[in-house]
Design an enzyme around this catalytic site. Structure first.
Site, PDB file in Angstrom:
ATOM      1  N   SER A   1       0.853  -1.191   0.000  1.00  0.00           N
ATOM      2  CA  SER A   1       0.000   0.000   0.000  1.00  0.00           C
ATOM      3  C   SER A   1       0.883   1.234   0.000  1.00  0.00           C
ATOM      4  O   SER A   1       2.012   1.203   0.522  1.00  0.00           O
ATOM      5  CB  SER A   1      -0.902   0.023   1.243  1.00  0.00           C
ATOM      6  OG  SER A   1      -1.541   1.287   1.388  1.00  0.00           O
TER       7      SER A   1
ATOM      8  N   TYR B   1      -1.560  -1.100  10.277  1.00  0.00           N
ATOM      9  CA  TYR B   1      -1.673  -1.207   8.824  1.00  0.00           C
ATOM     10  C   TYR B   1      -0.462  -0.568   8.150  1.00  0.00           C
ATOM     11  O   TYR B   1       0.185  -1.188   7.289  1.00  0.00           O
ATOM     12  CB  TYR B   1      -2.962  -0.544   8.352  1.00  0.00           C
ATOM     13  CG  TYR B   1      -3.189  -0.655   6.867  1.00  0.00           C
ATOM     14  CD1 TYR B   1      -3.694  -1.820   6.311  1.00  0.00           C
ATOM     15  CD2 TYR B   1      -2.883   0.403   6.001  1.00  0.00           C
ATOM     16  CE1 TYR B   1      -3.895  -1.948   4.938  1.00  0.00           C
ATOM     17  CE2 TYR B   1      -3.085   0.293   4.635  1.00  0.00           C
ATOM     18  CZ  TYR B   1      -3.593  -0.887   4.116  1.00  0.00           C
ATOM     19  OH  TYR B   1      -3.782  -1.005   2.758  1.00  0.00           O
TER      20      TYR B   1
END
Length: 256
Positions: A147, A161
């Site tokens: 990401s 995350y």
């Protein structure tokens, strides 16, 4: 050149393939001629997606929970029963957790870090032999879906995350060095805003999000499939350990 991006005759496994980015990638692989296995924790959704995508080619559902090492090894055993070799593995299954710093829980840390960073390593380890068998004729591929939040910092308090995706990007480099010895090419993709159940903002408020994207829009299925097909095909054979940013310019606009 006409075969440079072909996946004809290749066998692929896409984790988290029933929806979102995983489904985009699975769709693209099928359109390029691959036989694709998709896995997801929710069996009904996994099987429904496989049934829909079967209109494009051979798509098989293998529902599984790969959040544990045991689950990863069980899935690898299922693949080994069905295929003599595995050409392409896409480690896409992921999770997110957002909460304020002072109350961020251990459960939110462990769930996300285990699935986002530990699972790609141990699933690849469990599938090492079928990947090596495929690599005897041409390079096998492992593609880790990271990401842009592992590259630059946003305002959301998604601590585990961000950390897991940054770790996955570096893990991709480390795995690439080792697995290149076996003719297995490891690379990654760092998506920006794509509409999905995980990125509900891009899904439900795409026009608003688009104003923050230099390209002027959120990503679509073709954007993601194109990057994955490039890495999975002959075209990406010499891309070793790199994570390609596919974000319409968001990361460079953040400047951090």
């Amino acid at each position: 050149m006409k075969d440079l991006f072909s996946l004809q005759g290749r066998v692929a496994l896409v984790t988290g393939g029933s929806r979102g980015i995983g489904r985009m990638i699975a769709t693209g692989f099928l359109q390029q001629g691959a036989r694709v296995y998709i896995t997801a924790r929710k069996a009904a959704q996994c099987e429904a997606t496989a049934a829909e995508l079967s209109a494009l080619g051979g798509c098989i559902a293998l529902p599984a929970d790969v959040s544990t090492v045991e689950g990863a090894r069980k899935l690898a055993a299922e693949i080994a029963q069905r295929e003599p070799a595995l050409d392409i593995l896409v480690n896409n299954a992921g999770a997110a957790w957002g909460e304020e710093f002072d109350t961020f829980p251990e459960a939110g840390w462990d769930k996300v870090v285990d699935l986002n960073m530990k699972t790609p390593f141990f699933l690849t380890q469990a599938l090492h032999e079928p990947l090596k068998r495929a690599a005897k004729s041409r390079p096998a591929k492992v593609i880790n879906i990271a990401s842009i939040d592992g590259i630059s910092v946003n305002s959301w308090e998604t601590y585990s995350y961000a950390a897991s995706k940054a770790g996955l990007i570096h893990l991709t480099r480390r795995m690439a060095l080792r697995l290149a010895q076996d003719n297995i090419v490891v690379s990654g993709i760092a998506p920006g805003p794509f509409p999905s159940d995980m990125n509900k903002e891009a899904r439900d408020h795409g026009d608003a999000v688009a104003h923050r994207v230099p390209a002027g829009r959120v990503g679509n299925a073709e954007d993601m499939a194109g990057a994955a097909i490039y890495l999975a095909s002959r075209a990406g054979d010499y891309v070793v350990g790199e994570t390609i940013v596919v974000d319409g310019g968001v990361t460079i606009a953040r400047g951090n």
